[in-house]
Design a protein around this motif. Structure first.
Motif, PDB file in Angstrom:
ATOM      1  N   ARG A 167    -122.243  22.456  33.178  1.00 60.60           N
ATOM      2  CA  ARG A 167    -121.331  23.603  33.133  1.00 60.60           C
ATOM      3  C   ARG A 167    -120.781  23.750  31.711  1.00 60.60           C
ATOM      4  N   PRO A 168    -120.671  24.995  31.211  1.00 64.19           N
ATOM      5  CA  PRO A 168    -120.134  25.158  29.852  1.00 64.19           C
ATOM      6  C   PRO A 168    -118.711  24.618  29.760  1.00 64.19           C
ATOM      7  N   LYS A 169    -118.481  23.709  28.814  1.00 66.42           N
ATOM      8  CA  LYS A 169    -117.156  23.086  28.703  1.00 66.42           C
ATOM      9  C   LYS A 169    -116.077  24.109  28.388  1.00 66.42           C
ATOM     10  N   GLU A 170    -116.471  25.142  27.665  1.00 65.90           N
ATOM     11  CA  GLU A 170    -115.522  26.203  27.320  1.00 65.90           C
ATOM     12  C   GLU A 170    -114.762  26.691  28.563  1.00 65.90           C
ATOM     13  N   TYR A 171    -115.447  26.695  29.713  1.00 65.73           N
ATOM     14  CA  TYR A 171    -114.828  27.222  30.941  1.00 65.73           C
ATOM     15  C   TYR A 171    -114.530  26.141  31.987  1.00 65.73           C
ATOM     16  N   PHE A 172    -115.152  24.977  31.849  1.00 68.50           N
ATOM     17  CA  PHE A 172    -115.015  23.977  32.910  1.00 68.50           C
ATOM     18  C   PHE A 172    -114.387  22.655  32.433  1.00 68.50           C
ATOM     19  N   ALA A 173    -113.925  22.618  31.179  1.00 65.68           N
ATOM     20  CA  ALA A 173    -113.269  21.388  30.727  1.00 65.68           C
ATOM     21  C   ALA A 173    -111.847  21.318  31.274  1.00 65.68           C
ATOM     22  N   TYR A 174    -111.248  22.488  31.494  1.00 62.91           N
ATOM     23  CA  TYR A 174    -109.874  22.561  31.999  1.00 62.91           C
ATOM     24  C   TYR A 174    -109.866  22.363  33.510  1.00 62.91           C
ATOM     25  N   THR A 175    -108.681  22.028  34.035  1.00 68.46           N
ATOM     26  CA  THR A 175    -108.550  22.118  35.488  1.00 68.46           C
ATOM     27  C   THR A 175    -107.930  23.482  35.801  1.00 68.46           C
ATOM     28  N   VAL A 176    -108.122  23.934  37.031  1.00 65.80           N
ATOM     29  CA  VAL A 176    -107.592  25.236  37.445  1.00 65.80           C
ATOM     30  C   VAL A 176    -106.054  25.225  37.406  1.00 65.80           C
ATOM     31  N   HIS A 177    -105.493  24.049  37.525  1.00 64.93           N
ATOM     32  CA  HIS A 177    -104.035  23.857  37.455  1.00 64.93           C
ATOM     33  C   HIS A 177    -103.472  24.350  36.106  1.00 64.93           C
ATOM     34  N   ASN A 178    -104.339  24.201  35.076  1.00 67.22           N
ATOM     35  CA  ASN A 178    -103.956  24.589  33.730  1.00 67.22           C
ATOM     36  C   ASN A 178    -103.724  26.098  33.634  1.00 67.22           C
ATOM     37  N   GLY A 179    -102.510  26.482  33.350  1.00 67.42           N
ATOM     38  CA  GLY A 179    -102.233  27.925  33.208  1.00 67.42           C
ATOM     39  C   GLY A 179    -101.634  28.559  34.448  1.00 67.42           C
ATOM     40  N   CYS A 180    -101.499  27.794  35.533  1.00 66.01           N
ATOM     41  CA  CYS A 180    -100.879  28.376  36.733  1.00 66.01           C
ATOM     42  C   CYS A 180     -99.393  28.590  36.444  1.00 66.01           C
ATOM     43  N   VAL A 181     -98.881  29.719  36.895  1.00 65.09           N
ATOM     44  CA  VAL A 181     -97.469  30.021  36.609  1.00 65.09           C
ATOM     45  C   VAL A 181     -96.524  29.147  37.436  1.00 65.09           C
ATOM     46  N   ARG A 182     -97.092  28.323  38.333  1.00 65.18           N
ATOM     47  CA  ARG A 182     -96.255  27.460  39.179  1.00 65.18           C
ATOM     48  C   ARG A 182     -96.127  26.040  38.617  1.00 65.18           C
ATOM     49  N   ASN A 183     -96.611  25.825  37.405  1.00 63.59           N
ATOM     50  CA  ASN A 183     -96.599  24.467  36.830  1.00 63.59           C
ATOM     51  C   ASN A 183     -95.218  23.816  36.827  1.00 63.59           C
ATOM     52  N   GLU A 184     -94.187  24.615  36.588  1.00 67.15           N
ATOM     53  CA  GLU A 184     -92.835  24.055  36.542  1.00 67.15           C
ATOM     54  C   GLU A 184     -92.451  23.483  37.908  1.00 67.15           C
ATOM     55  N   TYR A 185     -92.884  24.162  38.965  1.00 65.27           N
ATOM     56  CA  TYR A 185     -92.592  23.673  40.326  1.00 65.27           C
ATOM     57  C   TYR A 185     -93.369  22.386  40.599  1.00 65.27           C
ATOM     58  N   PHE A 186     -94.595  22.328  40.051  1.00 63.73           N
ATOM     59  CA  PHE A 186     -95.385  21.106  40.203  1.00 63.73           C
ATOM     60  C   PHE A 186     -94.654  19.941  39.526  1.00 63.73           C
ATOM     61  N   GLU A 187     -94.210  20.181  38.304  1.00 65.17           N
ATOM     62  CA  GLU A 187     -93.556  19.113  37.539  1.00 65.17           C
ATOM     63  C   GLU A 187     -92.347  18.550  38.276  1.00 65.17           C
ATOM     64  N   TYR A 188     -91.556  19.446  38.880  1.00 63.16           N
ATOM     65  CA  TYR A 188     -90.329  18.988  39.546  1.00 63.16           C
ATOM     66  C   TYR A 188     -90.530  18.796  41.050  1.00 63.16           C
ATOM     67  N   GLN A 209    -106.034  22.425  45.415  1.00 61.91           N
ATOM     68  CA  GLN A 209    -106.940  21.434  44.808  1.00 61.91           C
ATOM     69  C   GLN A 209    -107.077  21.623  43.295  1.00 61.91           C
ATOM     70  N   ALA A 210    -106.272  22.543  42.752  1.00 63.30           N
ATOM     71  CA  ALA A 210    -106.413  22.873  41.327  1.00 63.30           C
ATOM     72  C   ALA A 210    -106.255  21.689  40.376  1.00 63.30           C
ATOM     73  N   PRO A 211    -105.356  20.711  40.640  1.00 67.15           N
ATOM     74  CA  PRO A 211    -105.219  19.614  39.682  1.00 67.15           C
ATOM     75  C   PRO A 211    -106.448  18.704  39.602  1.00 67.15           C
ATOM     76  N   PHE A 212    -107.373  18.818  40.565  1.00 67.73           N
ATOM     77  CA  PHE A 212    -108.610  18.026  40.474  1.00 67.73           C
ATOM     78  C   PHE A 212    -109.849  18.913  40.633  1.00 67.73           C
ATOM     79  N   THR A 213    -109.722  20.141  40.134  1.00 70.01           N
ATOM     80  CA  THR A 213    -110.846  21.091  40.156  1.00 70.01           C
ATOM     81  C   THR A 213    -110.992  21.709  38.765  1.00 70.01           C
ATOM     82  N   HIS A 214    -112.237  21.725  38.262  1.00 70.76           N
ATOM     83  CA  HIS A 214    -112.459  22.245  36.914  1.00 70.76           C
ATOM     84  C   HIS A 214    -112.856  23.719  36.946  1.00 70.76           C
ATOM     85  N   GLY A 215    -112.170  24.508  36.136  1.00 74.09           N
ATOM     86  CA  GLY A 215    -112.489  25.936  36.093  1.00 74.09           C
ATOM     87  C   GLY A 215    -111.459  26.694  35.276  1.00 74.09           C
ATOM     88  N   SER A 216    -111.730  27.984  35.096  1.00 73.29           N
ATOM     89  CA  SER A 216    -110.883  28.790  34.209  1.00 73.29           C
ATOM     90  C   SER A 216    -110.097  29.864  34.947  1.00 73.29           C
TER      91      SER A 216
END
Ligand code: SF4
Length: 292
Positions: A167-188, A209-216
């Motif tokens: 899979r192209p790393k450009e799109y699949f190196a990140y997890t789907v969690h990355n960039g979700c607007v709910r990250n602050e809720y995840f943190e707390y 499953q976003a924190p353990f799923t790769h995608g953009s």
């Protein structure tokens, strides 16, 4: 620049990737730069019978759906068609999780079903001689921009860095969690209490499953507008080789700890972090974002 010719082969598929591809916001422009010598849904110049019997040339072979030895298209074995075309094309792109890893059809009665190079996480030997030419765009369905951007990358002879599943790393190196607007809720560690609501994170109760799923999905928005998790639906992990993992809409836990943790986070670190964050009460995050 001449149009790049594509052969789109449909194997065992529901055509979901085709339909997702149709949602590419700049399809008209795409069709100025690429053309399908055959596509099962779009009107194309030739039938698959003509393409296969006359060996019509193309630069890209796109494969949608899982592959099985016995499958035939245009009165020919699909495996033969893939092998024949793979020698002549510049690149082979598997479109979707079924073509990449077997996907949901790994569970079917078809014998020896797999993706082009993988069955779940295991390598499949059948096409190993063409592995160097292959790129996997996983997703159930694919993100249309990820597919189209990759095709332009190939057309422009860019070097695309790939991960272990091609899979192209450009799109699949990140997890789907990355960039979700709910990250602050995840943190707390603040749960989402209702599907579709603007507040809360769905990792703790609703099976995200976003924190353990790769995608953009949260890096390149769908239809240039939104993503599942932003709109209030959990990520189902559809880009991963072991999709479908199950547990949709529900977080499986052992002693209150989610069974699957974010990539690279072990149980001990998770427990330490969870303990610290639970000690805080952030009033702003406990409230509704917008008044009803
Ligand atoms: S809802 Fe999912 S993607 Fe969004 S922050 Fe929570 S775990 Fe991450």
């Amino acid at each position: 620049m001449p149009k790049t010719k594509i052969l789109w082969l449909s194997c065992i598929a529901c055509n979901g990737n085709t339909h997702s591809f149709f949602n590419y916001p700049h399809l008209e422009k795409f069709l100025e730069d690429f053309e399908f010598i055959y596509h099962p849904v779009i009107n194309s110049e030739y039938s698959l019978e003509e393409v296969v019997s006359k060996d019509l040339p193309c630069e890209l072979l796109l494969i949608e759906g899982s592959i099985s030895q016995d499958l035939k298209r245009a009165n020919k074995s699909l495996v033969e068609i893939i092998q024949n075309y793979s020698k002549r094309v510049k690149k082979i792109v598997t479109v979707g999780t079924c073509a990449s890893f077997g996907g949901i059809f790994n569970e079917s009665d078809y014998e020896d079903v797999s993706g082009l190079h993988f069955k779940n996480k295991e390598c499949v030997e059948r096409f190993k001689d063409i592995k160097e030419k292959s790129i996997s765009i996983s997703g159930c369905p694919i993100h249309p921009e990820v597919l189209v951007n990759t095709l332009y990358g190939i057309k422009k002879d860019l070097t695309l860095k790939l991960d272990e599943y091609l899979r192209p790393k450009e799109y699949f190196a990140y997890t789907v969690h990355n960039g979700c607007v709910r990250n602050e809720y995840f943190e707390y560690k603040i749960d989402n209490h209702k599907f579709g609501s603007l507040e809360g994170c769905m990792f703790y109760d609703h099976g995200c499953q976003a924190p353990f799923t790769h995608g953009s999905c949260n890096k390149i928005l769908w239809n240039e507008v939104n993503s599942k998790t932003r709109s209030g639906l959990p990520c189902m992990g559809c880009t991963e080789p072991d999709f479908p993992r199950g547990n949709f809409y529900e977080t499986k836990k052992n002693m209150g700890i989610p069974e699957s943790l974010p990539v690279g986070v072990n149980k001990r670190s998770y427990l330490t972090l969870a303990g610290i964050t639970k000690a805080f009460t952030i009033e702003r995050l406990e409230k509704k974002l917008l008044d009803d």
